[in-house]
Motif scaffolding. Structure first.
Motif, PDB file in Angstrom:
ATOM      1  N   VAL A   1       0.844  -1.200   0.000  1.00 42.45           N
ATOM      2  CA  VAL A   1       0.000   0.000   0.000  1.00 42.45           C
ATOM      3  C   VAL A   1       0.877   1.248   0.000  1.00 42.45           C
ATOM      4  O   VAL A   1       0.600   2.229  -0.699  1.00 42.45           O
ATOM      5  N   VAL A   2       1.952   1.215   0.796  1.00 39.59           N
ATOM      6  CA  VAL A   2       2.892   2.339   0.804  1.00 39.59           C
ATOM      7  C   VAL A   2       3.539   2.493  -0.567  1.00 39.59           C
ATOM      8  O   VAL A   2       3.717   3.611  -1.069  1.00 39.59           O
ATOM      9  N   ALA A   3       3.883   1.362  -1.195  1.00 37.39           N
ATOM     10  CA  ALA A   3       4.523   1.397  -2.520  1.00 37.39           C
ATOM     11  C   ALA A   3       3.609   2.000  -3.579  1.00 37.39           C
ATOM     12  O   ALA A   3       4.093   2.555  -4.577  1.00 37.39           O
ATOM     13  N   ALA A   4       2.297   1.894  -3.362  1.00 38.21           N
ATOM     14  CA  ALA A   4       1.366   2.496  -4.323  1.00 38.21           C
ATOM     15  C   ALA A   4       1.354   4.012  -4.216  1.00 38.21           C
ATOM     16  O   ALA A   4       0.991   4.708  -5.177  1.00 38.21           O
ATOM     17  N   ALA A   5       1.763   4.536  -3.065  1.00 34.22           N
ATOM     18  CA  ALA A   5       1.715   5.974  -2.845  1.00 34.22           C
ATOM     19  C   ALA A   5       3.052   6.663  -3.071  1.00 34.22           C
ATOM     20  O   ALA A   5       3.095   7.850  -3.390  1.00 34.22           O
ATOM     21  N   THR A   6       4.142   5.930  -2.917  1.00 37.53           N
ATOM     22  CA  THR A   6       5.471   6.535  -3.077  1.00 37.53           C
ATOM     23  C   THR A   6       6.454   5.472  -3.531  1.00 37.53           C
ATOM     24  O   THR A   6       6.152   4.274  -3.480  1.00 37.53           O
ATOM     25  N   ALA A   7       7.632   5.907  -3.976  1.00 37.61           N
ATOM     26  CA  ALA A   7       8.656   4.978  -4.445  1.00 37.61           C
ATOM     27  C   ALA A   7       9.226   4.195  -3.264  1.00 37.61           C
ATOM     28  O   ALA A   7       9.699   4.779  -2.292  1.00 37.61           O
ATOM     29  N   VAL A   8       9.187   2.878  -3.363  1.00 37.52           N
ATOM     30  CA  VAL A   8       9.713   2.002  -2.318  1.00 37.52           C
ATOM     31  C   VAL A   8      10.654   0.995  -2.976  1.00 37.52           C
ATOM     32  O   VAL A   8      10.232   0.237  -3.847  1.00 37.52           O
ATOM     33  N   PRO A   9      11.939   0.958  -2.608  1.00 39.57           N
ATOM     34  CA  PRO A   9      12.867  -0.014  -3.197  1.00 39.57           C
ATOM     35  C   PRO A   9      12.548  -1.427  -2.741  1.00 39.57           C
ATOM     36  O   PRO A   9      12.020  -1.628  -1.642  1.00 39.57           O
ATOM     37  N   ASP A  10      12.878  -2.411  -3.568  1.00 43.96           N
ATOM     38  CA  ASP A  10      12.515  -3.790  -3.248  1.00 43.96           C
ATOM     39  C   ASP A  10      13.218  -4.307  -1.993  1.00 43.96           C
ATOM     40  O   ASP A  10      12.679  -5.129  -1.262  1.00 43.96           O
ATOM     41  N   TRP A  11      14.436  -3.821  -1.705  1.00 46.38           N
ATOM     42  CA  TRP A  11      15.154  -4.310  -0.533  1.00 46.38           C
ATOM     43  C   TRP A  11      14.585  -3.780   0.778  1.00 46.38           C
ATOM     44  O   TRP A  11      14.921  -4.273   1.860  1.00 46.38           O
ATOM     45  N   SER A  12      13.714  -2.786   0.710  1.00 49.52           N
ATOM     46  CA  SER A  12      13.180  -2.209   1.945  1.00 49.52           C
ATOM     47  C   SER A  12      12.239  -3.173   2.667  1.00 49.52           C
ATOM     48  O   SER A  12      12.048  -3.046   3.880  1.00 49.52           O
ATOM     49  N   THR A  13      11.650  -4.133   1.959  1.00 43.79           N
ATOM     50  CA  THR A  13      10.780  -5.107   2.629  1.00 43.79           C
ATOM     51  C   THR A  13      11.587  -5.961   3.595  1.00 43.79           C
ATOM     52  O   THR A  13      11.143  -6.249   4.704  1.00 43.79           O
ATOM     53  N   ALA A  14      12.786  -6.377   3.162  1.00 44.34           N
ATOM     54  CA  ALA A  14      13.650  -7.157   4.055  1.00 44.34           C
ATOM     55  C   ALA A  14      14.086  -6.314   5.245  1.00 44.34           C
ATOM     56  O   ALA A  14      14.141  -6.800   6.378  1.00 44.34           O
ATOM     57  N   LEU A  15      14.379  -5.047   4.997  1.00 43.18           N
ATOM     58  CA  LEU A  15      14.788  -4.145   6.075  1.00 43.18           C
ATOM     59  C   LEU A  15      13.660  -3.986   7.095  1.00 43.18           C
ATOM     60  O   LEU A  15      13.882  -4.078   8.312  1.00 43.18           O
ATOM     61  N   ALA A  16      12.448  -3.741   6.604  1.00 43.51           N
ATOM     62  CA  ALA A  16      11.308  -3.573   7.509  1.00 43.51           C
ATOM     63  C   ALA A  16      11.039  -4.855   8.292  1.00 43.51           C
ATOM     64  O   ALA A  16      10.694  -4.807   9.481  1.00 43.51           O
ATOM     65  N   SER A  17      11.201  -6.005   7.642  1.00 44.85           N
ATOM     66  CA  SER A  17      11.011  -7.281   8.336  1.00 44.85           C
ATOM     67  C   SER A  17      12.047  -7.455   9.431  1.00 44.85           C
ATOM     68  O   SER A  17      11.734  -7.882  10.548  1.00 44.85           O
ATOM     69  N   MET A  18      13.307  -7.126   9.114  1.00 47.83           N
ATOM     70  CA  MET A  18      14.371  -7.199  10.119  1.00 47.83           C
ATOM     71  C   MET A  18      14.013  -6.366  11.344  1.00 47.83           C
ATOM     72  O   MET A  18      14.117  -6.815  12.483  1.00 47.83           O
ATOM     73  N   MET A  19      13.617  -5.128  11.078  1.00 48.98           N
ATOM     74  CA  MET A  19      13.319  -4.216  12.180  1.00 48.98           C
ATOM     75  C   MET A  19      12.078  -4.669  12.943  1.00 48.98           C
ATOM     76  O   MET A  19      12.047  -4.645  14.185  1.00 48.98           O
ATOM     77  N   GLY A  20      11.042  -5.068  12.221  1.00 47.23           N
ATOM     78  CA  GLY A  20       9.807  -5.489  12.874  1.00 47.23           C
ATOM     79  C   GLY A  20      10.012  -6.694  13.768  1.00 47.23           C
ATOM     80  O   GLY A  20       9.555  -6.723  14.923  1.00 47.23           O
ATOM     81  N   ILE A  21      10.716  -7.693  13.257  1.00 45.31           N
ATOM     82  CA  ILE A  21      10.974  -8.893  14.055  1.00 45.31           C
ATOM     83  C   ILE A  21      11.886  -8.572  15.228  1.00 45.31           C
ATOM     84  O   ILE A  21      11.630  -8.957  16.372  1.00 45.31           O
ATOM     85  N   GLY A  22      12.969  -7.843  14.936  1.00 47.87           N
ATOM     86  CA  GLY A  22      13.958  -7.559  15.972  1.00 47.87           C
ATOM     87  C   GLY A  22      13.408  -6.742  17.124  1.00 47.87           C
ATOM     88  O   GLY A  22      13.446  -7.166  18.293  1.00 47.87           O
ATOM     89  N   VAL A  23      12.868  -5.553  16.820  1.00 48.09           N
ATOM     90  CA  VAL A  23      12.381  -4.702  17.916  1.00 48.09           C
ATOM     91  C   VAL A  23      11.114  -5.287  18.524  1.00 48.09           C
ATOM     92  O   VAL A  23      10.867  -5.129  19.725  1.00 48.09           O
TER      93      VAL A  23
END
Length: 742
Positions: A224-246
């Protein structure tokens, strides 16, 4: 205190926790519905990943704009196609043309250059052929993986003795990268660490379950965020890392505090409220510091950074929401059975047992100068390789041996020289249609310029208003001499050849674009550092009501980040350290990675700072003894921070096996920084420095004391202290309790 009197006297977090506790099944059902709704929103409104790494307003961006306007067939991404025939490529002309025709028929391939009529496509010895397949997508991320794999299959099928063929380019590299399921590996490692830390399947399962719930919501909303603004493909892995970790870290802190409250004799509802009023406040402040750090990426003015920051912030906000709603509901569901299903031989120590950590803290506090020097020395030693760091973008020459992209890179370099893998594209706007006089002069100057291997003839656009020509350097795209050549062309060669002609020439291409992007990011870095550090210090000043604590936290976080950068620089050298993680060649570091790492690490480092100092401040307010507050604060959080750091290291390290160099380097840097921060900084430097500073740790000017709000991050004593004023099992025996005005 009766059960009914807990909620009205509690703060907002306590009341929310009490509501979630009492209406646990309603809250948990709402979270499950949120996962389903997020998944549905992604299906209905999700967009595609995209990223623009060009530096706005740069010379390479101007060249790309001319290409898109006048040479649409050559404005898109390209695939390098390389043939090597020992007996000469002309002998295999019909076979080569048949293979190129197959590539031309693949979807999204707009055109394939004819190497037998295009000047410069065949090497001087006649054994190597290099041509390009032009795609109808500008960004490599937009090339469907199945179509890129179709091109790879054609290349693999055409490689038969004596013909050797390979294809390269960013879209081919992305298709070869694949996935190693890093999120699953990280979750499995975290589950094992939690089992060892808690010794209970139920207690260990709560952080994992909460992290999965949060990941289900945040990962689905990335589209949904990618539909509104440019989101690089590697950012999903980054967000997953942060979400799981924190996510796991925060719930670990909450569950640990809840178990302490139960061990102190409190019934479940009061224990949940007390947990929310103490550890819950720490989680909110810690999460806010991460969000502030990621917001700093907006100041970089780079669209792909904004996209990566948005999806990461989304993941952290979801985690914070689950911490104050889903966790109390889950604790309400398990109640006093949180320690059930114990593992044999684990979890036998009392909850909050001080043990070795008190002795360690006292040892450090007895020799604070030595501890400070040792900690700083370790960090400086780790940071030393940073002096040899090279900025730039990894290319196919850094791919693993045996991959199509690496083979194509090596074959092209063997036949045409290293510069063939990083040609410069000169795009020119002509003063009049077909007027190439200045370009012919420029072409002659380029051929005699040191560092230039070859120059292709001028090619006009269909309307003859624009022209392009390709310049092949003698050095590779990562060589510092290539960057020097680009600057020399822009500053001297091009202006001298086109002066007073009205011809406007821009030096572009992938290599020039990478150089411009790196320069642009490095120039903006001070904005990020200043903004993130300043806002984080302000938050800590309000949270801990201490000037010294805020300044000390910022300095120590910067030191641990520099140490992580040093380790990243070491592995990128491609020596023994790099080979351990699959980097066997000297590799440059994309400038946006340290920027991204800084934003993430500054926020995560503040997490542990908040966990540790909130307990120290709690003991300071109760005892008024700085040495005791430091020792008891460290003892009360050391096991939590150690387990939390081990989980975070495991989650980030799970991305090291990824084929993509960017994810690999981010995983190494983040895992190293968290390990260093939780050991050298929190367990050595913090107690040593705070012992040296004494009561000055908690000093704040009276004017700030009156004007700044009090967040009570240490909690409200009536909800987590017993009737004698002690905080339970962490307190050292035989010491007097004193109340200090807040």
């Amino acid at each position: 205190m009766s059960t009914t009197s807990v909620e009205p006297r509690a703060g907002a977090l306590g009341r929310l926790a009490a509501y979630s506790f009492r209406h646990r099944w309603l809250v948990l059902t709402a979270w499950l519905l949120a996962v389903v709704a997020a998944f549905g929103a992604n299906k209905a409104f999700g967009g595609d990943f995209s990223a623009d790494y060009t530096a706005k307003g740069s010379d390479s961006a101007a060249a790309q704009q001319l290409l898109e306007q006048r040479f649409s067939a050559q404005a898109g991404d390209t695939v390098d196609v390389v043939f090597r025939v020992p007996s000469g490529v002309s002998a295999q002309r019909s076979a080569i043309e048949a293979v190129l025709a197959k590539i031309d028929a693949v979807p999204h391939v707009a055109a394939v250059d004819d190497p037998f009529t295009t000047p410069g496509s065949i090497s001087a010895d006649g054994r190597t052929l290099l041509t390009k397949a032009h795609l109808d997508v500008v960004n490599p991320e937009d090339m469907p993986v199945e179509d890129a794999k179709a091109i790879i299959a054609i290349a693999e099928g055409a490689t038969r003795a004596p013909v050797e063929m390979a294809v390269g380019g960013q879209s081919i590299g992305s298709a070869e990268s694949g996935s190693v399921g890093s999120e699953g590996i990280g979750l499995a490692a975290a589950a094992l660490i939690l089992l060892l830390a808690f010794g209970s399947v139920v207690a260990a399962g709560l952080p994992i379950l909460t992290a999965v719930l949060g990941l289900g919501v945040s990962s689905s909303l990335v589209g949904v965020v990618a539909a509104a603004t440019a989101v690089p493909d590697w950012s999903t892995a980054l967000a997953s890392m942060m979400g799981i970790g924190v996510g796991i870290d925060y719930v670990l802190l909450l569950v640990t505090r809840y178990r302490e409250q139960l061990a102190a004799g409190r019934e479940p509802l009061r224990a949940v409220v007390a947990t929310a009023e103490t550890a819950g406040r720490s989680v909110m402040v810690a999460g806010t510091t991460v969000v502030i750090s990621m917001l700093g990426l907006f100041g970089m003015g780079l669209s792909y950074m904004r996209g990566a920051a948005l999806v990461t912030i989304l993941a952290v906000l979801v985690v914070m929401a689950s911490a104050v709603t889903a966790v109390p509901a889950l604790l309400g569901a398990v109640g006093t059975k949180v320690n059930s299903l114990r593992l044999p031989g684990t979890g036998r120590r009392p909850v909050g047992h001080a043990g070795i950590w008190v002795r360690w803290s006292r040892t450090v506090q007895r020799r604070p100068v030595l501890g400070t020097l040792a900690g700083v020395g370790i960090l400086v030693l780790l940071a030393a390789p940073l002096l040899g760091l090279r900025f730039g973008f990894p290319d196919s020459g850094n791919s693993a041996d045996g991959t199509q992209t690496r083979r194509a890179y090596d074959l092209a370099a063997q036949g045409f020289g290293k510069g063939a893998n990083g040609p410069l594209l000169l795009a020119a706007k002509l003063p009049a249609a077909g007027d190439t006089a200045a370009l012919e002069t420029l072409s002659g100057s380029l051929r005699t310029t040191p560092g230039v291997a070859s120059v292709t003839p001028v090619v006009l656009s269909p309307d003859r208003s624009t022209a392009i020509m390709t310049v092949v350097p003698t050095t590779g795209p990562q060589d510092a001499k290539t960057e020097t050549l680009v600057k020399h062309l822009r500053d001297s060669v091009v202006p001298a050849a086109t002066a007073s002609s009205g011809t406007e020439v821009h030096v572009g291409g992938v290599t020039a674009s990478a150089i411009d992007s790196t320069s642009d990011v490095v120039k903006r870095l001070p904005l990020l550092v200043g903004g993130v550090v300043g806002l984080s210090m302000l938050l800590l000043l309000v949270a801990f009501r201490s000037v010294v604590v805020a300044v000390k936290a910022a300095v120590m976080n910067l030191l641990s980040i520099l140490a992580a950068y040093g380790v990243v620089a070491l592995v990128l050298q491609g020596g023994w350290a790099g080979q351990l993680i699959g980097i066997d060649t000297a590799t440059p570091l994309p400038a946006f990675i340290p920027v991204l790492m800084f934003a993430i690490l500054f926020g995560l480092s503040m997490d542990y700072e908040v966990f540790l100092l909130s307990r120290m401040r709690e003991r300071w307010i109760v005892t008024g003894d700085n040495s005791r507050a430091v020792a008891e604060g460290l003892a009360g959080t050391a096991r939590v921070i150690t387990a939390a750091a081990a989980i975070m290291v495991a989650v980030f390290a799970a991305f090291v096996p990824a084929p993509d160099v960017i994810l690999k380097v981010i995983g190494v840097g983040l895992a190293t920084a968290i390990f260093v921060d939780a050991t050298v900084v929190r367990m050595l430097l913090v107690p040593a420095v705070m012992q040296l500073l004494g009561r000055a740790n908690w000093w704040m000017p009276e004017v700030l004391h009156r004007r700044l709000p009090n967040l009570h991050i240490e909690g409200r004593p009536e909800f987590h202290l017993d009737d004698e004023g002690e905080a339970g099992p962490v307190t050292l025996p035989g010491q007097r309790t004193v109340r200090v005005p807040v």
